[in-house]
Structure formats: C-alpha cells, structure tokens
Design a protein around this motif. Structure first.
Motif, PDB file in Angstrom:
ATOM      1  N   ASN A 167       0.847  -1.189   0.000  1.00  0.00           N
ATOM      2  CA  ASN A 167       0.000   0.000   0.000  1.00  0.00           C
ATOM      3  C   ASN A 167       0.885   1.242   0.000  1.00  0.00           C
ATOM      4  O   ASN A 167       1.046   1.913   1.021  1.00  0.00           O
ATOM      5  CB  ASN A 167      -0.917  -0.006   1.235  1.00  0.00           C
ATOM      6  N   PRO A 168       1.473   1.588  -1.137  1.00  0.00           N
ATOM      7  CA  PRO A 168       2.395   2.731  -1.165  1.00  0.00           C
ATOM      8  C   PRO A 168       1.732   4.055  -0.807  1.00  0.00           C
ATOM      9  O   PRO A 168       2.402   4.987  -0.369  1.00  0.00           O
ATOM     10  CB  PRO A 168       2.912   2.738  -2.611  1.00  0.00           C
ATOM     11  N   GLU A 169       0.394   4.133  -0.950  1.00  0.00           N
ATOM     12  CA  GLU A 169      -0.302   5.379  -0.647  1.00  0.00           C
ATOM     13  C   GLU A 169      -0.208   5.746   0.829  1.00  0.00           C
ATOM     14  O   GLU A 169      -0.384   6.914   1.200  1.00  0.00           O
ATOM     15  CB  GLU A 169      -1.777   5.276  -1.051  1.00  0.00           C
ATOM     16  N   GLN A 170       0.102   4.772   1.690  1.00  0.00           N
ATOM     17  CA  GLN A 170       0.214   5.059   3.120  1.00  0.00           C
ATOM     18  C   GLN A 170       1.321   6.071   3.400  1.00  0.00           C
ATOM     19  O   GLN A 170       1.288   6.789   4.405  1.00  0.00           O
ATOM     20  CB  GLN A 170       0.501   3.773   3.900  1.00  0.00           C
ATOM     21  N   TYR A 171       2.313   6.134   2.502  1.00  0.00           N
ATOM     22  CA  TYR A 171       3.431   7.044   2.707  1.00  0.00           C
ATOM     23  C   TYR A 171       3.166   8.441   2.154  1.00  0.00           C
ATOM     24  O   TYR A 171       4.014   9.322   2.286  1.00  0.00           O
ATOM     25  CB  TYR A 171       4.695   6.459   2.076  1.00  0.00           C
ATOM     26  N   ASP A 172       2.002   8.633   1.551  1.00  0.00           N
ATOM     27  CA  ASP A 172       1.644   9.954   1.048  1.00  0.00           C
ATOM     28  C   ASP A 172       1.110  10.848   2.162  1.00  0.00           C
ATOM     29  O   ASP A 172       0.925  12.052   1.964  1.00  0.00           O
ATOM     30  CB  ASP A 172       0.591   9.837  -0.054  1.00  0.00           C
ATOM     31  N   VAL A 173       0.833  10.261   3.304  1.00  0.00           N
ATOM     32  CA  VAL A 173       0.327  11.014   4.456  1.00  0.00           C
ATOM     33  C   VAL A 173       1.283  10.792   5.625  1.00  0.00           C
ATOM     34  O   VAL A 173       2.061   9.831   5.636  1.00  0.00           O
ATOM     35  CB  VAL A 173      -1.102  10.567   4.830  1.00  0.00           C
ATOM     36  N   PRO A 174       1.239  11.665   6.629  1.00  0.00           N
ATOM     37  CA  PRO A 174       2.147  11.502   7.767  1.00  0.00           C
ATOM     38  C   PRO A 174       1.863  10.222   8.546  1.00  0.00           C
ATOM     39  O   PRO A 174       0.736   9.706   8.537  1.00  0.00           O
ATOM     40  CB  PRO A 174       1.849  12.742   8.634  1.00  0.00           C
TER      41      PRO A 174
END
Length: 316
Positions: free
Chosen positions: A203-210
């Motif tokens: 889930n790479p999108e998890q790193y788009d948020v703090p």
C-alpha cells in the motif's frame, strides 16, 4: 592524491577496491576527537554523525557514502538520515547504498522488511533544497530477500564511481553535483524507486500522508490542542507536531526522524514542534551538552514541547 576516511578499516578497504583510481589512496579511520576532525578538514560532514566513507582529494571532501545491509523500515528510517544531510548541506555528492527490501531473521517478526518510502521523498527534497546530488543505490538481494555478499553486489556502486570519476578527472569538483544530479544514472535510480514502490509495497499510498506519530495542523488548532505557541521568529500558518515517544533522552532513531520530517513536511511558514510527553524540561537542561544528540534535536525543531512547558529553539 585521494584520501579515504572510514568508520572501519574493512569499509575503507572495500571502498578502495571499487575503482583503480583509488589504488594508492591512503586509508584513515575517522577520529573521534573533534580537534583532529578539524585538522583533517572533515568536521563539517560529521556535525550529526559519522558516515561510512569520506573521500578527499587535494584537501577537499568530494564524496560521502553511507552503506548498510539493514532495511530502513518503519521508524528506523531516520537512523542514518543526519549523515546524508550533513554532506548535502556542504553540496557534496552523497550515496546511500542499502537494500530496499531484505529478510529479517529471528522470532515472530522474521520475514521480509521493506523500505519506508518517506526516506526517498525526504531525500529528494533535501537534494532539491541544497541543489546537490543524493543518490540511493539498491543493495541487491536474492529471490528469498537475502542480501548478496558476493562481488556482484557492487556492480552499480562501481558504475556510479566510474561516472563520478569520468567527470571529476577532467573537470574537477566544479559542476560535479549538477552532472551527477542530471545524469541518466541518477534518473535510473529514481525509476527503480518508483518501480519498487509500485511492485513491492502493498500500500504505497500510506506514505503519502504523515505517520501516526506526526500531526499537521493550523497554528490555531495547535494552540487549542496543546499550548500557546512561543515566539519563534517567523509567521506560522501550520504546525508539524512530531510525538517523540522516548522515555529518556537519546538520539536513535528520533534525531534522524526529526530531520527527515523537517525536510518532508516543513516550509518557511511551518513550525516543527517536537513533542516529548515523557520528558520533563529539567531533564533536558540537566543533561544538555555539546553532544550531537542535542544539536540535532535543537537544529531541526522550532520548539520542543516537554511534559511541563514548551521551549523555543533559541532557549533550548
């Protein structure tokens, strides 16, 4: 003549064997004594921590390398971050050489571990901010995620040194960082980062948020939720609060994480507040010294919120 300063003799010998140009290079262990570091002219890249390799030529640092077989996953991603930033601030080309994924052995937590993508994102910001070249090179692993220890592992770092020295031997240091930064080699490393994120991270999108330890809020919300902001010498529109969960004052991995979040989430109108909910301000002042731990906490924060009060940077 090239000089290789290293954290360990084994690392220095490994680096010297990467390129024929280094065959006659002197190898020196990085001294612990600050005065000796100044005499050698390497103190500026040691302000936060000791990198594995510092390369000098004609009394000038021209390259810094950090290598590790440990994957900077989770919160430990900041453990080596300060070493890279110190070189970047001096506009010295720097390489981070380590696996993007590798197998962790032992206990119920054994299994593959994956790079925290925030390292990539923050290093890109550091590179742009200081207009210098920071290159990450993936340490290769086998199909079971075991890191390779054979000479094959050095293929790409040797390619980098070939590129580096092909320019340096003709043009010297001037324009070197720009050359590396705009090279096809650097572009290929960015492509590999993107491919790794798409194909290896669930889930790479998890790193788009703090992460959970970081909150980003307005200055008004901070004062409602925590305490009144002290005067910190700039107009603040937003606040990044990093909850440092340590129960006693120590560096790893928190100092590096503070630096990483500073470059990842902050700008000229953002304050980075380190929140030490388990630390009383008296502990800070009782233990405060000239150690690198305190310098990093102080440098990469606008204030620290302790158990009992908030203290702005200039009073830390």
């Amino acid at each position: 003549m090239f000089e290789i300063f290293c954290d360990s003799l084994q690392e220095g010998m490994w680096f010297r064997n990467l390129h024929p140009s280094f065959s006659d290079a002197n190898i020196e262990i990085i001294p612990n004594n600050k005065r000796q570091q100044q005499q050698y002219g390497i103190d500026k890249v040691l302000i936060y921590d000791r990198p594995d390799i510092i390369l000098k030529d004609n009394n000038r640092i021209i390259f810094v390398l950090e290598r590790t077989v440990e994957v900077p996953s989770g919160h430990n991603v900041g453990q080596r971050f300060g070493r890279l930033v110190a070189a970047a601030k001096e506009r010295i080309p720097v390489v981070y050489f380590g696996p993007y994924a590798a197998y962790k052995h032992g206990g119920i937590t054994s299994g593959p571990r994956y790079m925290n993508l925030r390292l990539f994102y923050s290093l890109k910001n550091v590179s742009d901010y200081y207009n210098t070249a920071i290159t990450t090179i993936n340490w290769p692993v086998d199909f079971q995620y075991e890191v390779l220890k054979t000479p094959q592992k050095d293929k790409r770092i040797k390619e980098y040194m070939d590129l580096f020295l092909s320019y340096y031997s003709i043009n010297g240091f001037n324009g070197l960082t720009e050359f590396i930064k705009s090279s096809d080699f650097q572009k290929q490393q960015y492509i590999e980062q993107e491919s790794f994120a798409e194909n290896e991270i669930r889930n790479p999108e998890q790193y788009d948020v703090p992460p959970d330890s970081v909150e980003i809020m307005s200055a008004f919300a901070f004062e409602n939720n925590y305490t009144k902001l002290p005067h910190i010498g700039k107009n603040i529109n937003s606040v990044v609060v990093y909850n440092v969960g340590m129960t006693y004052i120590r560096s790893d991995p928190y100092c590096g994480m503070a630096a990483l979040y500073y470059y990842l989430y902050c700008n000229s109108s953002t304050a980075l507040i380190l929140y030490f909910p388990n630390i009383h301000s008296s502990e800070w002042y009782n233990l405060r010294s000239s150690t690198k731990t305190y310098r990093m906490f102080k440098e990469f924060s606008d204030a620290i919120l302790f158990q009992d009060r908030i203290i702005p940077q200039h009073k830390l």
